[in-house]
Design a protein around this motif. Structure first.
Motif, PDB file in Angstrom:
ATOM      1  N   ALA A  83     -20.437  12.970  22.308  1.00  0.00           N
ATOM      2  CA  ALA A  83     -21.619  12.141  22.624  1.00  0.00           C
ATOM      3  C   ALA A  83     -20.811  10.500  22.908  1.00  0.00           C
ATOM      4  N   ARG A  84     -20.020  10.653  23.580  1.00  0.00           N
ATOM      5  CA  ARG A  84     -19.696   9.112  23.793  1.00  0.00           C
ATOM      6  C   ARG A  84     -20.059   9.130  25.728  1.00  0.00           C
ATOM      7  N   GLU A  85     -20.705   8.075  26.058  1.00  0.00           N
ATOM      8  CA  GLU A  85     -21.280   7.477  26.896  1.00  0.00           C
ATOM      9  C   GLU A  85     -20.185   7.183  28.294  1.00  0.00           C
ATOM     10  N   GLU A  86     -19.655   7.504  28.122  1.00  0.00           N
ATOM     11  CA  GLU A  86     -18.192   7.132  29.189  1.00  0.00           C
ATOM     12  C   GLU A  86     -17.235   8.351  29.376  1.00  0.00           C
ATOM     13  N   PRO A  87     -17.262   9.851  29.681  1.00  0.00           N
ATOM     14  CA  PRO A  87     -16.560  11.055  29.090  1.00  0.00           C
ATOM     15  C   PRO A  87     -15.092  10.736  29.534  1.00  0.00           C
ATOM     16  N   ALA A  88     -14.849   9.936  30.489  1.00  0.00           N
ATOM     17  CA  ALA A  88     -13.188   9.552  31.137  1.00  0.00           C
ATOM     18  C   ALA A  88     -12.651   9.033  30.117  1.00  0.00           C
ATOM     19  N   THR A  89     -13.217   8.300  28.772  1.00  0.00           N
ATOM     20  CA  THR A  89     -12.657   7.773  27.526  1.00  0.00           C
ATOM     21  C   THR A  89     -11.685   8.294  26.755  1.00  0.00           C
ATOM     22  N   PRO A  90     -10.490   8.338  27.013  1.00  0.00           N
ATOM     23  CA  PRO A  90      -9.379   8.957  26.398  1.00  0.00           C
ATOM     24  C   PRO A  90     -10.224   8.985  24.670  1.00  0.00           C
ATOM     25  N   TYR A  91      -9.376   9.810  23.795  1.00  0.00           N
ATOM     26  CA  TYR A  91     -10.030   9.868  22.198  1.00  0.00           C
ATOM     27  C   TYR A  91      -9.310   8.108  21.622  1.00  0.00           C
ATOM     28  N   LYS A  92      -8.188   8.124  21.999  1.00  0.00           N
ATOM     29  CA  LYS A  92      -7.268   7.157  21.514  1.00  0.00           C
ATOM     30  C   LYS A  92      -7.984   6.077  21.509  1.00  0.00           C
ATOM     31  N   ARG A  93      -8.509   5.470  22.525  1.00  0.00           N
ATOM     32  CA  ARG A  93      -9.208   4.485  22.554  1.00  0.00           C
ATOM     33  C   ARG A  93     -10.554   4.602  23.094  1.00  0.00           C
ATOM     34  N   PHE A  94     -10.975   5.605  22.140  1.00  0.00           N
ATOM     35  CA  PHE A  94     -12.641   5.049  21.820  1.00  0.00           C
ATOM     36  C   PHE A  94     -12.454   5.199  20.171  1.00  0.00           C
ATOM     37  N   ALA A  95     -11.395   5.688  19.999  1.00  0.00           N
ATOM     38  CA  ALA A  95     -11.285   5.413  18.013  1.00  0.00           C
ATOM     39  C   ALA A  95     -10.666   4.431  18.216  1.00  0.00           C
ATOM     40  N   SER A  96     -10.031   3.749  19.172  1.00  0.00           N
ATOM     41  CA  SER A  96     -10.104   2.005  18.359  1.00  0.00           C
ATOM     42  C   SER A  96     -11.146   1.125  18.004  1.00  0.00           C
ATOM     43  N   GLY A  97     -11.225   0.673  16.846  1.00  0.00           N
ATOM     44  CA  GLY A  97     -12.389  -0.235  16.851  1.00  0.00           C
ATOM     45  C   GLY A  97     -13.389   0.713  15.724  1.00  0.00           C
ATOM     46  N   ARG A  98     -13.273   2.289  15.490  1.00  0.00           N
ATOM     47  CA  ARG A  98     -14.533   2.164  15.570  1.00  0.00           C
ATOM     48  C   ARG A  98     -14.124   3.340  13.841  1.00  0.00           C
ATOM     49  N   ASP A  99     -15.411   3.478  13.151  1.00  0.00           N
ATOM     50  CA  ASP A  99     -15.416   3.744  12.187  1.00  0.00           C
ATOM     51  C   ASP A  99     -14.825   6.035  11.718  1.00  0.00           C
ATOM     52  N   ILE A 100     -13.450   5.853  12.208  1.00  0.00           N
ATOM     53  CA  ILE A 100     -12.821   7.230  13.019  1.00  0.00           C
ATOM     54  C   ILE A 100     -11.527   7.465  12.663  1.00  0.00           C
ATOM     55  N   PRO A 101     -11.348   9.096  12.491  1.00  0.00           N
ATOM     56  CA  PRO A 101      -9.716   8.764  12.419  1.00  0.00           C
ATOM     57  C   PRO A 101      -8.902   8.521  13.814  1.00  0.00           C
ATOM     58  N   ASP A 102      -7.583   7.672  13.764  1.00  0.00           N
ATOM     59  CA  ASP A 102      -6.991   8.112  15.213  1.00  0.00           C
ATOM     60  C   ASP A 102      -5.969   8.970  15.363  1.00  0.00           C
ATOM     61  N   PRO A 103      -5.611   9.618  16.525  1.00  0.00           N
ATOM     62  CA  PRO A 103      -4.820   9.990  16.708  1.00  0.00           C
ATOM     63  C   PRO A 103      -4.072  10.920  16.360  1.00  0.00           C
ATOM     64  N   GLU A 104      -3.549   9.239  16.031  1.00  0.00           N
ATOM     65  CA  GLU A 104      -1.621   9.312  15.204  1.00  0.00           C
ATOM     66  C   GLU A 104      -2.424   9.694  13.683  1.00  0.00           C
ATOM     67  N   HIS A 105      -3.334   9.759  13.062  1.00  0.00           N
ATOM     68  CA  HIS A 105      -3.776  10.423  11.484  1.00  0.00           C
ATOM     69  C   HIS A 105      -4.017  11.948  11.797  1.00  0.00           C
ATOM     70  N   LEU A 106      -4.566  12.429  13.037  1.00  0.00           N
ATOM     71  CA  LEU A 106      -5.425  13.611  13.072  1.00  0.00           C
ATOM     72  C   LEU A 106      -3.572  14.605  13.241  1.00  0.00           C
ATOM     73  N   ARG A 107      -3.176  14.145  14.061  1.00  0.00           N
ATOM     74  CA  ARG A 107      -1.641  14.261  13.973  1.00  0.00           C
ATOM     75  C   ARG A 107      -0.804  15.295  13.001  1.00  0.00           C
ATOM     76  N   GLY A 108      -1.121  13.872  12.296  1.00  0.00           N
ATOM     77  CA  GLY A 108       0.174  14.024  10.783  1.00  0.00           C
ATOM     78  C   GLY A 108      -0.803  14.617   9.712  1.00  0.00           C
ATOM     79  N   VAL A 109      -1.776  15.333   9.566  1.00  0.00           N
ATOM     80  CA  VAL A 109      -2.333  15.809   8.860  1.00  0.00           C
ATOM     81  C   VAL A 109      -3.581  17.623   8.648  1.00  0.00           C
ATOM     82  N   ASP A 110      -1.607  18.515   8.055  1.00  0.00           N
ATOM     83  CA  ASP A 110      -2.401  19.551   8.002  1.00  0.00           C
ATOM     84  C   ASP A 110      -3.800  19.965   7.455  1.00  0.00           C
ATOM     85  N   LEU A 111      -4.372  21.308   8.128  1.00  0.00           N
ATOM     86  CA  LEU A 111      -5.767  21.538   7.401  1.00  0.00           C
ATOM     87  C   LEU A 111      -5.460  21.831   6.029  1.00  0.00           C
TER      88      LEU A 111
END
Length: 111
Positions: A83-111
């Motif tokens: 739902a981001r305003e800028e479709p070209a924003t990469p997730y890493k930049r989008f997650a920075s400073g927000r209360d959502i998991p960063d991509p490194e955290h997501l990569r390190g956790v198994d489902l």
């Protein structure tokens, strides 16, 4: 369901033929791979390929993926990111400073 992946031309040819002849047990076809129904007949078809083509065929037992099987913080992160305003924003930049998991955290956790 059973995922059958073929690694040779002969195995792919035979897979196409079986899919045409036995559409009732084919859930989805992907060219060199097919999802057979999780029935004994689906297993029979998968094992036929394994017997005939050996290592040129890989069989995996798979389960359908349900979004509800994923932790809520991951689902919410995906919703907010899409739902981001800028479709070209990469997730890493989008997650920075927000209360959502960063991509490194997501990569390190198994489902």
């Amino acid at each position: 369901m059973l995922l059958v992946v073929t690694y040779s031309r002969a195995a792919r040819r035979d897979l196409r033929n079986v899919c045409r002849a036995h559409e009732d047990c084919v859930v989805r076809q992907f060219g060199r791979a097919v999802l057979f129904s999780g029935t004994e007949f689906g297993a029979f078809q998968a094992l036929r390929f394994h017997e005939k083509h050996g290592l040129d065929v890989q069989i995996e037992h798979v389960e359908p993926f349900e979004p509800s099987d994923v932790p809520i913080h991951v689902r919410e992160a995906a919703e907010r990111y899409e739902a981001r305003e800028e479709p070209a924003t990469p997730y890493k930049r989008f997650a920075s400073g927000r209360d959502i998991p960063d991509p490194e955290h997501l990569r390190g956790v198994d489902l």
